[in-house]
Scaffold this motif. Sequence first.
Motif, PDB file in Angstrom:
ATOM      1  N   PRO A 174       0.822  -1.206   0.000  1.00 42.63           N
ATOM      2  CA  PRO A 174       0.000   0.000   0.000  1.00 42.63           C
ATOM      3  C   PRO A 174       0.862   1.264   0.000  1.00 42.63           C
ATOM      4  O   PRO A 174       2.048   1.221   0.292  1.00 42.63           O
ATOM      5  N   GLU A 175       0.219   2.383  -0.345  1.00 39.79           N
ATOM      6  CA  GLU A 175       0.931   3.651  -0.441  1.00 39.79           C
ATOM      7  C   GLU A 175       1.585   4.035   0.881  1.00 39.79           C
ATOM      8  O   GLU A 175       2.664   4.615   0.918  1.00 39.79           O
ATOM      9  N   GLU A 176       0.892   3.731   2.003  1.00 37.84           N
ATOM     10  CA  GLU A 176       1.421   4.131   3.312  1.00 37.84           C
ATOM     11  C   GLU A 176       2.501   3.200   3.834  1.00 37.84           C
ATOM     12  O   GLU A 176       3.068   3.429   4.908  1.00 37.84           O
ATOM     13  N   GLY A 177       2.815   2.124   3.073  1.00 37.64           N
ATOM     14  CA  GLY A 177       3.855   1.194   3.498  1.00 37.64           C
ATOM     15  C   GLY A 177       3.313   0.119   4.425  1.00 37.64           C
ATOM     16  O   GLY A 177       2.121   0.069   4.725  1.00 37.64           O
ATOM     17  N   VAL A 178       4.188  -0.755   4.879  1.00 40.99           N
ATOM     18  CA  VAL A 178       3.794  -1.863   5.757  1.00 40.99           C
ATOM     19  C   VAL A 178       4.829  -2.053   6.856  1.00 40.99           C
ATOM     20  O   VAL A 178       5.947  -1.555   6.770  1.00 40.99           O
ATOM     21  N   ASP A 179       4.398  -2.765   7.887  1.00 36.45           N
ATOM     22  CA  ASP A 179       5.326  -3.227   8.918  1.00 36.45           C
ATOM     23  C   ASP A 179       5.859  -4.579   8.441  1.00 36.45           C
ATOM     24  O   ASP A 179       5.192  -5.608   8.571  1.00 36.45           O
ATOM     25  N   LEU A 180       7.060  -4.591   7.829  1.00 41.46           N
ATOM     26  CA  LEU A 180       7.568  -5.793   7.181  1.00 41.46           C
ATOM     27  C   LEU A 180       7.695  -6.956   8.159  1.00 41.46           C
ATOM     28  O   LEU A 180       7.322  -8.085   7.842  1.00 41.46           O
ATOM     29  N   GLY A 181       8.205  -6.690   9.352  1.00 37.99           N
ATOM     30  CA  GLY A 181       8.373  -7.771  10.324  1.00 37.99           C
ATOM     31  C   GLY A 181       7.064  -8.428  10.695  1.00 37.99           C
ATOM     32  O   GLY A 181       6.954  -9.667  10.737  1.00 37.99           O
ATOM     33  N   GLU A 182       6.041  -7.613  10.930  1.00 37.54           N
ATOM     34  CA  GLU A 182       4.734  -8.153  11.298  1.00 37.54           C
ATOM     35  C   GLU A 182       4.102  -8.899  10.132  1.00 37.54           C
ATOM     36  O   GLU A 182       3.495  -9.956  10.297  1.00 37.54           O
ATOM     37  N   LEU A 183       4.262  -8.335   8.906  1.00 37.25           N
ATOM     38  CA  LEU A 183       3.697  -8.978   7.720  1.00 37.25           C
ATOM     39  C   LEU A 183       4.314 -10.355   7.496  1.00 37.25           C
ATOM     40  O   LEU A 183       3.613 -11.345   7.263  1.00 37.25           O
ATOM     41  N   VAL A 184       5.645 -10.442   7.569  1.00 40.23           N
ATOM     42  CA  VAL A 184       6.337 -11.717   7.372  1.00 40.23           C
ATOM     43  C   VAL A 184       5.917 -12.722   8.443  1.00 40.23           C
ATOM     44  O   VAL A 184       5.680 -13.903   8.158  1.00 40.23           O
ATOM     45  N   ALA A 185       5.806 -12.255   9.697  1.00 38.68           N
ATOM     46  CA  ALA A 185       5.403 -13.149  10.788  1.00 38.68           C
ATOM     47  C   ALA A 185       3.995 -13.677  10.566  1.00 38.68           C
ATOM     48  O   ALA A 185       3.716 -14.862  10.808  1.00 38.68           O
ATOM     49  N   ASN A 186       3.098 -12.824  10.078  1.00 39.00           N
ATOM     50  CA  ASN A 186       1.719 -13.259   9.837  1.00 39.00           C
ATOM     51  C   ASN A 186       1.646 -14.284   8.709  1.00 39.00           C
ATOM     52  O   ASN A 186       0.914 -15.278   8.801  1.00 39.00           O
ATOM     53  N   ILE A 187       2.403 -14.045   7.635  1.00 34.08           N
ATOM     54  CA  ILE A 187       2.423 -15.001   6.526  1.00 34.08           C
ATOM     55  C   ILE A 187       3.003 -16.329   6.986  1.00 34.08           C
ATOM     56  O   ILE A 187       2.482 -17.414   6.685  1.00 34.08           O
ATOM     57  N   GLU A 188       4.093 -16.271   7.753  1.00 34.04           N
ATOM     58  CA  GLU A 188       4.729 -17.482   8.260  1.00 34.04           C
ATOM     59  C   GLU A 188       3.778 -18.246   9.166  1.00 34.04           C
ATOM     60  O   GLU A 188       3.640 -19.472   9.063  1.00 34.04           O
ATOM     61  N   ARG A 189       3.080 -17.513  10.035  1.00 32.36           N
ATOM     62  CA  ARG A 189       2.135 -18.150  10.961  1.00 32.36           C
ATOM     63  C   ARG A 189       1.017 -18.844  10.190  1.00 32.36           C
ATOM     64  O   ARG A 189       0.630 -19.980  10.507  1.00 32.36           O
ATOM     65  N   GLU A 190       0.493 -18.178   9.155  1.00 29.89           N
ATOM     66  CA  GLU A 190      -0.605 -18.751   8.383  1.00 29.89           C
ATOM     67  C   GLU A 190      -0.169 -20.004   7.624  1.00 29.89           C
ATOM     68  O   GLU A 190      -0.883 -21.010   7.592  1.00 29.89           O
ATOM     69  N   LEU A 191       1.024 -19.974   7.021  1.00 30.52           N
ATOM     70  CA  LEU A 191       1.506 -21.136   6.278  1.00 30.52           C
ATOM     71  C   LEU A 191       1.752 -22.322   7.207  1.00 30.52           C
ATOM     72  O   LEU A 191       1.450 -23.466   6.866  1.00 30.52           O
ATOM     73  N   ILE A 192       2.304 -22.042   8.392  1.00 30.64           N
ATOM     74  CA  ILE A 192       2.541 -23.120   9.354  1.00 30.64           C
ATOM     75  C   ILE A 192       1.217 -23.716   9.806  1.00 30.64           C
ATOM     76  O   ILE A 192       1.070 -24.943   9.911  1.00 30.64           O
ATOM     77  N   GLN A 193       0.227 -22.846  10.059  1.00 32.70           N
ATOM     78  CA  GLN A 193      -1.084 -23.337  10.476  1.00 32.70           C
ATOM     79  C   GLN A 193      -1.723 -24.204   9.400  1.00 32.70           C
ATOM     80  O   GLN A 193      -2.274 -25.271   9.674  1.00 32.70           O
ATOM     81  N   ARG A 194      -1.613 -23.766   8.143  1.00 31.74           N
ATOM     82  CA  ARG A 194      -2.182 -24.546   7.035  1.00 31.74           C
ATOM     83  C   ARG A 194      -1.485 -25.890   6.895  1.00 31.74           C
ATOM     84  O   ARG A 194      -2.126 -26.915   6.619  1.00 31.74           O
ATOM     85  N   SER A 195      -0.164 -25.890   7.054  1.00 29.13           N
ATOM     86  CA  SER A 195       0.572 -27.148   6.918  1.00 29.13           C
ATOM     87  C   SER A 195       0.189 -28.126   8.023  1.00 29.13           C
ATOM     88  O   SER A 195       0.088 -29.335   7.788  1.00 29.13           O
ATOM     89  N   LEU A 196      -0.036 -27.622   9.232  1.00 21.80           N
ATOM     90  CA  LEU A 196      -0.443 -28.493  10.341  1.00 21.80           C
ATOM     91  C   LEU A 196      -1.855 -29.026  10.129  1.00 21.80           C
ATOM     92  O   LEU A 196      -2.140 -30.189  10.431  1.00 21.80           O
TER      93      LEU A 196
END
Length: 226
Positions: A174-196
């Motif tokens: 988005p134009e206002e930017g993102v919190d990269l650390g939080e975004l990466v953690a959320n993606i990682e959390r979701e992928l791990i949850q899906r794999s489990l």
Amino acid sequence: MSAAPQMKLLRVLQEREFERVGDSHTIKVDVRVVAATNVDLGRMVADGEFRRDLFYRLNVIPVQLPPLRDRREDIPLLVQHFLDKYQTRVAQDVPPARKPDGGLVPKALPLTLSQEAMRRLMSYPWPGNVRQLENAIERAVAFSAGRVQIGVQDLPSELLEGTASPIASPVSLPEEGVDLGELVANIERELIQRSLERSGGNKGRAARLLNLKRTTLVEKLKRLQK
């Protein structure tokens, strides 16, 4: 299947009986039929090429299986299955080696796939679906020549000639930017949850889906749960 065998199969499904060729004795059967096809039977019924009554007898619980390109998350698990299958087969074909003292040389370590090789497999469109993937892994195992890890150089040429289609990125900026650390953690959390979820809670299988070691997955779970 031509018209005559279609009629015979319909009778078996409806009457649950048949006669062997050249025999007048009727045999009763109690079976469950699982049928698969790669053609549009509904269209064939409309065109008069397939019996409508047989179609409805077979089409009780239809299961639509998407092509492999539409379920790329299955690729790591399928790859591991085929690696285990063909490494075992190769090991059975090769007689055990012996040490100078007469003892047997320990069995080879389980084969793994390099991250770059897995990326190629994940991005390829797989027009031949799972059968093509299995053939690719069988070839890679044959070309691994005793190494413990399969690399890009072991994959079929069609995977190396730029025919792969890149996976569309689900992330927007988005134009206002993102919190990269939080975004990466959320993606990682979701992928791990899906794999489990996909592996029924089995951490070993979940780790293979993500191309991780089990210990690495456990550490990530502990960190993400804090």
